[in-house]
Scaffold this motif. Structure first.
Motif, PDB file in Angstrom:
ATOM      1  N   LEU A  27       9.693   2.867   5.550  1.00 62.99           N
ATOM      2  CA  LEU A  27       9.218   2.914   4.177  1.00 62.99           C
ATOM      3  C   LEU A  27       7.698   2.991   4.068  1.00 62.99           C
ATOM      4  N   LEU A  28       7.004   2.228   4.866  1.00 59.97           N
ATOM      5  CA  LEU A  28       5.549   2.172   4.777  1.00 59.97           C
ATOM      6  C   LEU A  28       4.889   3.539   4.964  1.00 59.97           C
ATOM      7  N   PRO A  29       5.253   4.307   5.995  1.00 55.83           N
ATOM      8  CA  PRO A  29       4.600   5.614   6.161  1.00 55.83           C
ATOM      9  C   PRO A  29       4.881   6.588   5.012  1.00 55.83           C
ATOM     10  N   THR A  30       6.026   6.449   4.394  1.00 53.49           N
ATOM     11  CA  THR A  30       6.422   7.382   3.338  1.00 53.49           C
ATOM     12  C   THR A  30       5.940   6.949   1.960  1.00 53.49           C
ATOM     13  N   LEU A  31       6.081   5.654   1.659  1.00 52.89           N
ATOM     14  CA  LEU A  31       5.844   5.174   0.295  1.00 52.89           C
ATOM     15  C   LEU A  31       4.503   4.482   0.087  1.00 52.89           C
ATOM     16  N   GLY A  32       3.876   4.044   1.144  1.00 48.89           N
ATOM     17  CA  GLY A  32       2.664   3.246   1.013  1.00 48.89           C
ATOM     18  C   GLY A  32       3.003   1.766   0.949  1.00 48.89           C
ATOM     19  N   SER A  33       1.992   0.945   1.017  1.00 52.91           N
ATOM     20  CA  SER A  33       2.176  -0.497   1.158  1.00 52.91           C
ATOM     21  C   SER A  33       2.901  -1.143  -0.018  1.00 52.91           C
ATOM     22  N   ARG A  34       2.428  -0.904  -1.222  1.00 55.97           N
ATOM     23  CA  ARG A  34       2.990  -1.588  -2.388  1.00 55.97           C
ATOM     24  C   ARG A  34       4.455  -1.212  -2.623  1.00 55.97           C
ATOM     25  N   ALA A  35       4.753   0.071  -2.656  1.00 47.05           N
ATOM     26  CA  ALA A  35       6.132   0.520  -2.889  1.00 47.05           C
ATOM     27  C   ALA A  35       7.041   0.111  -1.732  1.00 47.05           C
ATOM     28  N   ALA A  36       6.532   0.160  -0.517  1.00 54.45           N
ATOM     29  CA  ALA A  36       7.333  -0.249   0.640  1.00 54.45           C
ATOM     30  C   ALA A  36       7.691  -1.728   0.543  1.00 54.45           C
ATOM     31  N   HIS A  37       6.729  -2.530   0.097  1.00 51.59           N
ATOM     32  CA  HIS A  37       7.010  -3.964  -0.064  1.00 51.59           C
ATOM     33  C   HIS A  37       8.083  -4.189  -1.125  1.00 51.59           C
ATOM     34  N   VAL A  38       7.946  -3.513  -2.253  1.00 52.36           N
ATOM     35  CA  VAL A  38       8.910  -3.692  -3.339  1.00 52.36           C
ATOM     36  C   VAL A  38      10.299  -3.265  -2.883  1.00 52.36           C
ATOM     37  N   TRP A  39      10.429  -2.063  -2.355  1.00 53.32           N
ATOM     38  CA  TRP A  39      11.743  -1.566  -1.933  1.00 53.32           C
ATOM     39  C   TRP A  39      12.295  -2.365  -0.761  1.00 53.32           C
ATOM     40  N   GLY A  40      11.427  -2.765   0.164  1.00 54.12           N
ATOM     41  CA  GLY A  40      11.877  -3.584   1.291  1.00 54.12           C
ATOM     42  C   GLY A  40      12.378  -4.940   0.848  1.00 54.12           C
ATOM     43  N   THR A  41      11.682  -5.558  -0.099  1.00 55.10           N
ATOM     44  CA  THR A  41      12.111  -6.857  -0.614  1.00 55.10           C
ATOM     45  C   THR A  41      13.433  -6.731  -1.355  1.00 55.10           C
ATOM     46  N   LEU A  42      13.569  -5.695  -2.180  1.00 57.68           N
ATOM     47  CA  LEU A  42      14.824  -5.490  -2.911  1.00 57.68           C
ATOM     48  C   LEU A  42      15.989  -5.235  -1.953  1.00 57.68           C
ATOM     49  N   ALA A  43      15.741  -4.464  -0.904  1.00 61.77           N
ATOM     50  CA  ALA A  43      16.791  -4.211   0.094  1.00 61.77           C
ATOM     51  C   ALA A  43      17.166  -5.506   0.809  1.00 61.77           C
TER      52      ALA A  43
END
Length: 135
Positions: A27-43
């Protein structure tokens, strides 16, 4: 009950590490830090809720509300201890970094993990119990 709750918490900890690795790798390489954190936390929350659902009756066969609340409080204590004490004093993570994960105004959703830890067993156990007010 607490030994079973601890084993589920440890399984959850492993899941959190695995989800963090996946977040960093994909997620981080594709979405960037903030979006990766949000989507990772939700997952992770989805996996966590699933784990609670699958294990709550095993941890507390009677599914009584008081015991389920105790499990939630126990998990929050374990999680906060790990987050703050272990990561700061053993891993050397600065307090500012640890506290930044709780800033919802910056898109940091980790506080939802604590909320899920606290209420998840009682809510999901109550659903499995049939929502009755038995204690």
């Amino acid at each position: 009950m607490y030994a079973k709750a601890l084993s589920v918490w440890l399984l959850t900890l492993l899941a959190a590490f695995a989800m963090g690795a996946l977040r960093t790798a994909w997620l981080l390489p594709t979405l960037g830090s903030r979006a990766a954190h949000v989507w990772g936390t939700l997952a992770f929350l989805a996996v966590f809720v699933w784990l609670i659902w699958r294990t709550v009756a095993w941890m507390c066969p009677a599914l009584d509300r008081r015991s389920l609340v105790r499990i939630g409080v126990f998990w929050v204590a374990l999680t906060a201890s790990f987050e703050f004490l272990f990561q700061h004093y053993v891993l050397g993570v600065p307090w500012s970094v640890l506290l930044s994960d709780y800033n919802v105004f910056e898109g940091r959703l980790w506080v939802l993990v604590l909320v899920t830890s606290l209420i998840g067993p009682a809510v999901l156990g109550g659903i499995q119990r049939g929502g009755t007010d038995e204690t």
